[in-house]
Design a protein around this motif. Structure first.
Motif, PDB file in Angstrom:
ATOM      1  N   PRO A  31      22.867  79.999  62.023  1.00 56.42           N
ATOM      2  CA  PRO A  31      21.129  78.824  62.165  1.00 56.42           C
ATOM      3  C   PRO A  31      21.867  77.481  61.270  1.00 56.42           C
ATOM      4  CG  PRO A  31      21.356  80.447  60.844  1.00 56.42           C
ATOM      5  CD  PRO A  31      21.933  81.094  60.718  1.00 56.42           C
ATOM      6  N   PRO A  32      22.010  76.593  61.938  1.00 56.47           N
ATOM      7  CA  PRO A  32      22.366  75.242  61.026  1.00 56.47           C
ATOM      8  C   PRO A  32      22.635  74.910  59.247  1.00 56.47           C
ATOM      9  CG  PRO A  32      20.949  74.315  62.730  1.00 56.47           C
ATOM     10  CD  PRO A  32      20.734  75.767  62.193  1.00 56.47           C
ATOM     11  N   GLY A  33      24.081  73.833  58.385  1.00 59.15           N
ATOM     12  CA  GLY A  33      24.150  74.781  57.417  1.00 59.15           C
ATOM     13  C   GLY A  33      24.397  75.687  56.544  1.00 59.15           C
ATOM     14  N   ASP A  34      24.058  75.886  55.408  1.00 56.57           N
ATOM     15  CA  ASP A  34      24.863  77.105  54.862  1.00 56.57           C
ATOM     16  C   ASP A  34      24.235  77.172  53.669  1.00 56.57           C
ATOM     17  OD1 ASP A  34      26.064  74.576  53.226  1.00 56.57           O
ATOM     18  OD2 ASP A  34      27.949  75.484  53.004  1.00 56.57           O
ATOM     19  N   TYR A  35      24.188  77.509  52.463  1.00 55.74           N
ATOM     20  CA  TYR A  35      23.470  77.900  51.275  1.00 55.74           C
ATOM     21  C   TYR A  35      23.022  76.590  50.220  1.00 55.74           C
ATOM     22  CZ  TYR A  35      22.157  79.511  46.814  1.00 55.74           C
ATOM     23  OH  TYR A  35      21.853  79.385  45.239  1.00 55.74           O
ATOM     24  N   LEU A  36      24.192  75.755  50.807  1.00 60.34           N
ATOM     25  CA  LEU A  36      24.046  74.764  49.274  1.00 60.34           C
ATOM     26  C   LEU A  36      23.083  73.946  50.745  1.00 60.34           C
ATOM     27  CD1 LEU A  36      27.234  74.555  48.129  1.00 60.34           C
ATOM     28  CD2 LEU A  36      25.984  75.367  47.055  1.00 60.34           C
ATOM     29  N   ARG A  54      28.746  67.064  43.913  1.00 62.64           N
ATOM     30  CA  ARG A  54      28.213  67.855  42.982  1.00 62.64           C
ATOM     31  C   ARG A  54      28.746  69.118  43.999  1.00 62.64           C
ATOM     32  NH1 ARG A  54      23.275  71.260  40.155  1.00 62.64           N
ATOM     33  NH2 ARG A  54      23.841  73.261  39.383  1.00 62.64           N
ATOM     34  N   LEU A  55      27.758  69.393  45.075  1.00 58.30           N
ATOM     35  CA  LEU A  55      27.441  70.403  46.389  1.00 58.30           C
ATOM     36  C   LEU A  55      29.149  70.187  47.268  1.00 58.30           C
ATOM     37  CD1 LEU A  55      24.043  68.867  48.244  1.00 58.30           C
ATOM     38  CD2 LEU A  55      24.571  71.218  46.565  1.00 58.30           C
ATOM     39  N   GLU A  56      30.278  69.300  47.345  1.00 58.61           N
ATOM     40  CA  GLU A  56      30.629  69.759  47.582  1.00 58.61           C
ATOM     41  C   GLU A  56      31.755  69.894  46.644  1.00 58.61           C
ATOM     42  OE1 GLU A  56      31.761  68.963  51.278  1.00 58.61           O
ATOM     43  OE2 GLU A  56      30.103  67.883  51.419  1.00 58.61           O
ATOM     44  N   ALA A  57      31.856  70.137  45.312  1.00 62.77           N
ATOM     45  CA  ALA A  57      32.322  70.837  44.959  1.00 62.77           C
ATOM     46  C   ALA A  57      32.242  72.275  44.512  1.00 62.77           C
ATOM     47  CB  ALA A  57      32.842  70.289  43.416  1.00 62.77           C
ATOM     48  N   LEU A  58      30.576  72.928  45.140  1.00 64.26           N
ATOM     49  CA  LEU A  58      30.146  74.346  44.849  1.00 64.26           C
ATOM     50  C   LEU A  58      30.666  74.567  46.424  1.00 64.26           C
ATOM     51  CD1 LEU A  58      26.985  74.234  43.534  1.00 64.26           C
ATOM     52  CD2 LEU A  58      28.620  75.169  42.342  1.00 64.26           C
ATOM     53  N   ARG A  59      30.859  74.013  47.606  1.00 60.31           N
ATOM     54  CA  ARG A  59      31.055  74.392  48.849  1.00 60.31           C
ATOM     55  C   ARG A  59      32.577  74.285  48.511  1.00 60.31           C
ATOM     56  NH1 ARG A  59      28.568  70.813  51.345  1.00 60.31           N
ATOM     57  NH2 ARG A  59      26.910  71.794  51.975  1.00 60.31           N
ATOM     58  N   THR A  60      33.446  73.746  48.267  1.00 60.09           N
ATOM     59  CA  THR A  60      34.355  74.718  48.019  1.00 60.09           C
ATOM     60  C   THR A  60      35.249  75.723  47.416  1.00 60.09           C
ATOM     61  OG1 THR A  60      35.100  71.634  48.403  1.00 60.09           O
ATOM     62  CG2 THR A  60      37.123  73.631  46.992  1.00 60.09           C
ATOM     63  N   ARG A  61      34.403  75.358  45.612  1.00 60.05           N
ATOM     64  CA  ARG A  61      34.532  76.517  45.028  1.00 60.05           C
ATOM     65  C   ARG A  61      33.863  78.177  45.680  1.00 60.05           C
ATOM     66  NH1 ARG A  61      30.474  78.041  39.538  1.00 60.05           N
ATOM     67  NH2 ARG A  61      31.475  79.947  39.366  1.00 60.05           N
ATOM     68  N   TYR A  62      32.890  78.095  46.689  1.00 58.88           N
ATOM     69  CA  TYR A  62      32.997  79.249  46.875  1.00 58.88           C
ATOM     70  C   TYR A  62      33.473  79.475  48.496  1.00 58.88           C
ATOM     71  CZ  TYR A  62      28.032  79.240  43.944  1.00 58.88           C
ATOM     72  OH  TYR A  62      27.328  79.201  43.061  1.00 58.88           O
ATOM     73  N   GLY A  63      34.180  78.576  49.193  1.00 57.17           N
ATOM     74  CA  GLY A  63      34.763  78.443  49.962  1.00 57.17           C
ATOM     75  C   GLY A  63      34.270  78.586  51.445  1.00 57.17           C
ATOM     76  N   LEU A  64      32.924  78.173  51.308  1.00 61.79           N
ATOM     77  CA  LEU A  64      31.749  77.344  52.355  1.00 61.79           C
ATOM     78  C   LEU A  64      32.612  76.646  53.151  1.00 61.79           C
ATOM     79  CD1 LEU A  64      28.399  78.208  50.961  1.00 61.79           C
ATOM     80  CD2 LEU A  64      29.364  79.229  51.944  1.00 61.79           C
ATOM     81  N   ASP A  65      33.623  75.726  52.844  1.00 63.56           N
ATOM     82  CA  ASP A  65      34.367  74.560  53.974  1.00 63.56           C
ATOM     83  C   ASP A  65      35.439  75.367  54.337  1.00 63.56           C
ATOM     84  OD1 ASP A  65      35.758  75.206  51.462  1.00 63.56           O
ATOM     85  OD2 ASP A  65      36.618  72.974  51.037  1.00 63.56           O
TER      86      ASP A  65
END
Length: 328
Positions: A31-36, A54-65
């Motif tokens: 599906p489009p997108g992710d948890y964030l 903050r969302l981009e920081a969390l995406r980097t922290r969780y490895g979603l990028d």
């Protein structure tokens, strides 16, 4: 030969589970997108400000990028050592969230399967032996009603009867004082007092289907020449039924093991919501809606493992039960 067959089947499950894990992880991210993305949409609906930095920081922290293969390898390498990752939504290790729910779901599935067999086996035999009798027509009518009635509707009816006429607590699997209590013999007894309601609800449609299957298969076997020959040789009717036709008609019962466990665990989500059952189904649905990929991936992988194990057990029992089936 049986041992060789079992070993080969177990070895085949390793690449199969590996392929399933890739497909499951890909479907979760399809599906489009992710948890964030889902988290940001929830915040926006509630009127809160969404901080993109903050969302981009969390995406980097969780490895979603990171690329898909990197995320998958990080997840599956942890699974191999018993680490299913951290749930994004619950901020807890996935293993802390799934094991008790999976254990309760498996307990409910096994109890429902035993209930289904205990009901469908004798009734199916009676319906076949007493073909076109009043009892056969009654069983057939009840069976069609069981197949037609949704489980959640039956759950609502039983909840109403239990509360209004018996004053019983019909929601959940435990009394309030045992819901968060550590496991003990008293908690197991309390589980036994509550589990029969969801077992009856979930087992109704399965029992109705197996009764029809057992009746049809047994009627087919009763008309074969070997039954007539055995009856002509003076074999008693009871011994004749159990030794030959019933044994061969049992194949559908055994073959249902493979799909019964995952179906009962993941297919009773609405019933679990209605009865407030702390099982795997509602948490899996919530994880899928929130795109919590580690939590959803762990559930899907465990359901696939249950399917593989169930099919293995089913094939082994079929080979032992029916001499016409060969291991090769």
């Amino acid at each position: 030969m049986l041992l060789t067959y079992i070993i080969k089947r177990i070895l085949w499950t390793i690449p199969f589970l590996f392929a399933v894990s890739i497909v499951a992880f890909a479907l979760i991210q399809a599906p489009p997108g992710d948890y964030l993305t889902t988290f940001a949409a929830t915040l926006a609906q509630s009127g809160d400000m969404v901080d993109q930095e903050r969302l981009e920081a969390l995406r980097t922290r969780y490895g979603l990028d990171q690329p898909f293969i990197v995320q998958y390898w990080k997840w599956i390498s942890g699974v191999l050592v018993g680490d299913f990752g951290i749930s994004f939504e619950w901020q807890q290790p996935v293993s802390n969230l799934i094991w008790e729910r999976m254990a309760l779901s498996l307990c409910l599935a096994v109890s429902t399967l035993l209930f289904t067999w205990a009901v469908a086996f004798p009734i199916g035999i009676y319906s076949a032996v007493r073909k076109y009798s009043i009892g056969d027509y009654v069983v057939t009518t009840i069976g069609f009603l069981g197949l037609a009635m949704p489980n959640f509707l039956l759950a609502l009816v039983l909840m109403y009867i239990g509360v209004v006429y018996f004053g019983a607590d019909v929601g959940g699997l435990f009394s309030p004082e045992y819901q968060t209590a550590p496991w003990s013999w008293a908690k197991v007894v309390d589980l036994g007092k509550h589990i029969w309601i969801p077992v009856v609800i979930l087992g109704t449609s399965s029992s109705a289907a197996l009764i029809r299957i057992m009746r049809a298969n047994l009627l087919d076997e009763l008309n074969k020449p070997y039954v007539t020959t055995a009856r002509a040789k003076g074999l008693s009717e009871f011994r004749l039924l159990l030794k030959y036709p019933v044994r061969l008609a049992l194949n559908p019962f055994v073959s249902t093991i493979g799909w019964a466990f995952p179906q009962l665990i993941s297919g009773a989500v609405i019933t679990a919501f209605v009865l407030s059952l702390p099982t795997a189904g509602p948490l899996l649905l919530q994880a899928l809606l929130a795109q919590d990929m580690y939590l959803a991936g762990a559930f899907i992988l465990l359901l696939c493992t249950l399917t593989v194990v169930g099919m293995l057990v089913s094939d082994i029992l079929l080979a032992l039960l029916d001499p016409r089936i060969r291991y090769r």
